[in-house]
Design an enzyme around this catalytic site. Structure first.
Site, short mmCIF file in Angstrom:
data_model
loop_
_atom_site.label_atom_id
_atom_site.label_comp_id
_atom_site.label_asym_id
_atom_site.label_seq_id
_atom_site.Cartn_x
_atom_site.Cartn_y
_atom_site.Cartn_z
N ASP A 169 0.73 -1.27 -0.03
CA ASP A 169 -0.25 -0.35 0.03
C ASP A 169 0.72 1.44 0.00
O ASP A 169 0.65 2.33 -0.40
CB ASP A 169 -1.08 -0.05 1.78
CG ASP A 169 -2.36 0.82 1.61
OD1 ASP A 169 -2.65 1.27 -0.11
OD2 ASP A 169 -2.81 1.25 1.89
N HIS A 252 -4.62 3.25 -6.87
CA HIS A 252 -5.25 2.64 -6.26
C HIS A 252 -7.31 3.01 -6.77
O HIS A 252 -7.91 1.95 -6.31
CB HIS A 252 -6.33 3.97 -4.86
CG HIS A 252 -5.24 3.11 -3.73
ND1 HIS A 252 -4.37 3.39 -3.26
CD2 HIS A 252 -5.57 2.70 -2.69
CE1 HIS A 252 -3.80 2.93 -2.77
NE2 HIS A 252 -4.20 2.88 -2.05
N HIS A 255 -6.66 -1.29 -8.10
CA HIS A 255 -6.89 -1.64 -6.55
C HIS A 255 -8.47 -2.15 -7.18
O HIS A 255 -9.33 -3.05 -7.11
CB HIS A 255 -6.41 -0.95 -5.28
CG HIS A 255 -7.22 -1.68 -4.48
ND1 HIS A 255 -8.24 -1.02 -4.11
CD2 HIS A 255 -6.97 -2.36 -3.75
CE1 HIS A 255 -8.76 -2.07 -2.83
NE2 HIS A 255 -7.67 -2.62 -2.61
N1 NAD Z 1 -9.72 4.86 7.12
C1 NAD Z 1 -8.45 4.48 6.10
O1 NAD Z 1 -7.90 5.73 5.33
C2 NAD Z 1 -8.78 3.04 5.51
C3 NAD Z 1 -7.32 3.07 4.90
C4 NAD Z 1 -6.78 1.83 4.21
C5 NAD Z 1 -7.52 0.23 4.34
N2 NAD Z 1 -8.30 1.06 5.46
C6 NAD Z 1 -9.69 -0.68 5.74
O2 NAD Z 1 -8.91 -1.46 6.74
C7 NAD Z 1 -8.98 -2.13 6.46
C8 NAD Z 1 -8.45 -3.33 6.49
O3 NAD Z 1 -7.69 -3.51 7.42
P1 NAD Z 1 -6.67 -4.51 7.59
O4 NAD Z 1 -6.51 -5.58 6.47
O5 NAD Z 1 -5.89 -4.24 9.05
O6 NAD Z 1 -7.90 -5.67 8.17
P2 NAD Z 1 -8.63 -6.01 9.79
O7 NAD Z 1 -9.07 -4.51 10.68
O8 NAD Z 1 -10.13 -7.22 9.32
O9 NAD Z 1 -7.77 -7.03 10.32
C9 NAD Z 1 -7.07 -7.88 9.59
C10 NAD Z 1 -6.94 -9.20 10.95
O10 NAD Z 1 -5.83 -9.34 11.35
C11 NAD Z 1 -5.98 -9.59 12.84
N3 NAD Z 1 -4.72 -8.94 13.40
C12 NAD Z 1 -4.79 -7.85 13.84
N4 NAD Z 1 -3.29 -7.39 14.19
C13 NAD Z 1 -2.96 -8.76 14.78
C14 NAD Z 1 -1.91 -8.90 15.31
N5 NAD Z 1 -1.57 -7.90 16.26
N6 NAD Z 1 -1.70 -10.72 15.28
C15 NAD Z 1 -2.93 -11.37 14.56
N7 NAD Z 1 -3.93 -10.85 13.80
C16 NAD Z 1 -4.39 -9.32 13.89
C17 NAD Z 1 -7.55 -9.27 12.57
O11 NAD Z 1 -8.32 -10.06 14.19
C18 NAD Z 1 -7.91 -9.61 11.84
O12 NAD Z 1 -8.48 -10.71 11.70
C19 NAD Z 1 -10.49 -2.22 6.10
O13 NAD Z 1 -11.64 -2.50 6.07
C20 NAD Z 1 -10.20 -1.11 4.54
O14 NAD Z 1 -11.28 -0.54 4.08
C21 NAD Z 1 -8.86 2.01 6.54
ZN ZN Z 2 -4.21 2.42 0.01
#
Ligand code: NAD
Ligand code: ZN
Length: 362
Positions: A169, A252, A255
């Site tokens: 990313d 993006h 993506h």
């Molecule tokens: N707000 C923004 O600017 C922004 C930018 C990019 C993405 N996003 C959003 O972020 C989300 C994706 O984030 P993500 O990939 O972090 O997903 P997520 O929050 O679903 O986390 C992914 C998995 O990692 C696990 N996890 C977290 N910490 C852990 C650890 N220390 N050890 C083991 N497992 C762990 C969680 O339980 C989950 O199953 C999407 O909803 C996306 O739309 C938001």
């Molecule tokens: Zn991104």
């Protein structure tokens, strides 16, 4: 053409900082509602309790989706508990939920990421889904989080794929910010990029190339090194500020185009963004040596450089055209590129990256 840079109020990063969380948040309020990914209960509860030993708080666990129902549930809980601070601890979805809850409850928010996989920690944005996980809308927030606290030991011990995804990313940040700055498009910050945002985006790119492989090795060993610290900062702070105040462009949008193909759904956001960055570079007609450098980087850290790596094993022109058409839909950030882009160009560039990648030894 007003320039705007937006950022969290404070960014704290270091090994075991969770044990001092109380010191950082004490000026924000007196009682915290902690919105925690269930992983926190399993792995980090003891350290969190140490960090909050002189602080009044209540923990409520996140159910897995950043939905309006979940946001409402936590908002009610915050009111019932008389909380005056929201703390979000977990991955992007928990953090986006916490930011939204704080906004609707008009409370300060402290963000504690437990992985460095996305730009969610620092941004003034929550991505909202239905309860079944279908994208619903972007909630643009009036401000960024008050404090972001990253415990690098927690991130080092998380599955390595998250860190690598965060690098994917972050890889797009420099290329997208540079492209949309040429067009002087308004970024999510509400203005055009400052020199600062563009420099942060460039620093993000250089940091990835220099320290990405070493950081991955450290994370594989579950240890914190200076290289890992630098990559966590690049994935979380530099990429976060770089995208929000620098701007998005083709990567993006491409993506988003890939998400129309079911077979890419098992791939993370960052994995798809990394491939899409290569596609943007081909669209731009960048120096093949530079494309090769980025491709080598992706292969070294384990980011996808072929369509098969993205889960697309049966490649047809028609399928890729669908991705390209979705990337070029009217509201997409691909139109921030400094030249007109159409679906045929994107389709060719997607296929070209796949072909170029096959020239390299994997
Ligand atoms: N707000 C923004 O600017 C922004 C930018 C990019 C993405 N996003 C959003 O972020 C989300 C994706 O984030 P993500 O990939 O972090 O997903 P997520 O929050 O679903 O986390 C992914 C998995 O990692 C696990 N996890 C977290 N910490 C852990 C650890 N220390 N050890 C083991 N497992 C762990 C969680 O339980 C989950 O199953 C999407 O909803 C996306 O739309 C938001
Ligand atoms: Zn991104």
């Amino acid at each position: 053409m007003t320039k705007v840079l937006t950022s969290p109020g404070k960014y704290v990063q270091g090994k075991k900082v969770i044990k001092q969380i109380g010191d950082y948040i004490k000026n924000l309020g007196e009682k915290a509602l902690i919105i925690a990914d269930p992983i926190v209960k399993e792995l980090f509860l003891a350290d969190l309790e140490t960090g909050l030993k002189n602080f009044d708080y209540e923990i409520e666990f996140f159910k897995g989706e950043c939905s309006k129902v979940e946001i409402e549930r936590f908002k009610k809980k915050a009111a019932a508990e008389d909380a005056d601070i929201i703390i979000g601890m977990g991955g992007g979805k928990t953090l986006d939920t916490s930011k939204a809850v704080a906004y609707y409850s008009q409370l300060p928010v402290v963000i504690v990421p437990t992985i460095a996989a996305t730009d969610a920690p620092c941004s003034a944005l929550s991505v909202i889904y239905t309860e079944d996980g279908v994208f619903e809308e972007y909630l643009f927030l009036p401000k960024n989080p008050d404090i972001v606290i990253v415990d690098t030991e927690i991130v080092a011990k998380a599955p390595v794929r998250f860190l690598v995804s965060g690098m994917g990313d972050a890889l797009a940040t420099y290329f997208e910010a540079t492209a949309s700055a040429v067009t002087r498009k308004t970024a999510m910050s509400g203005g055009t990029p400052t020199m600062t945002a563009l420099y942060l985006a460039e620093l993000c790119y250089n940091t990835l190339l220099k320290y990405g492989v070493s950081a991955k090795k450290a994370a594989e060993a579950g240890v914190v090194t200076e290289a890992l610290e630098k990559i966590i900062e690049a994935n979380t702070l530099l990429s976060g500020l770089g995208f929000e105040s620098g701007g998005l462009a083709a990567a993006h949008a491409i993506h988003n185009g890939f998400t129309v193909l079911e077979e890419t759904h098992a791939k993370t956001h960052g994995e798809k963004v990394a491939y899409s960055t290569l596609v943007q570079m081909v669209l731009e007609g960048r120096d093949p040596a530079e494309i090769e450098k980025v491709m080598n980087f992706c292969q070294e850290v384990g980011l996808p450089t072929t369509l098969a790596d993205l889960g697309i094993t049966e490649v047809t022109d028609n399928k890729i055209l669908k991705v390209a058409e979705a990337s070029c839909s009217k509201d997409e950030t691909i139109h921030n590129m400094p030249f007109a882009v159409d679906a045929e160009m994107v389709k060719d560039a997607i296929l070209a990256v796949d072909a170029l990648s096959k020239n390299f030894n994997k």
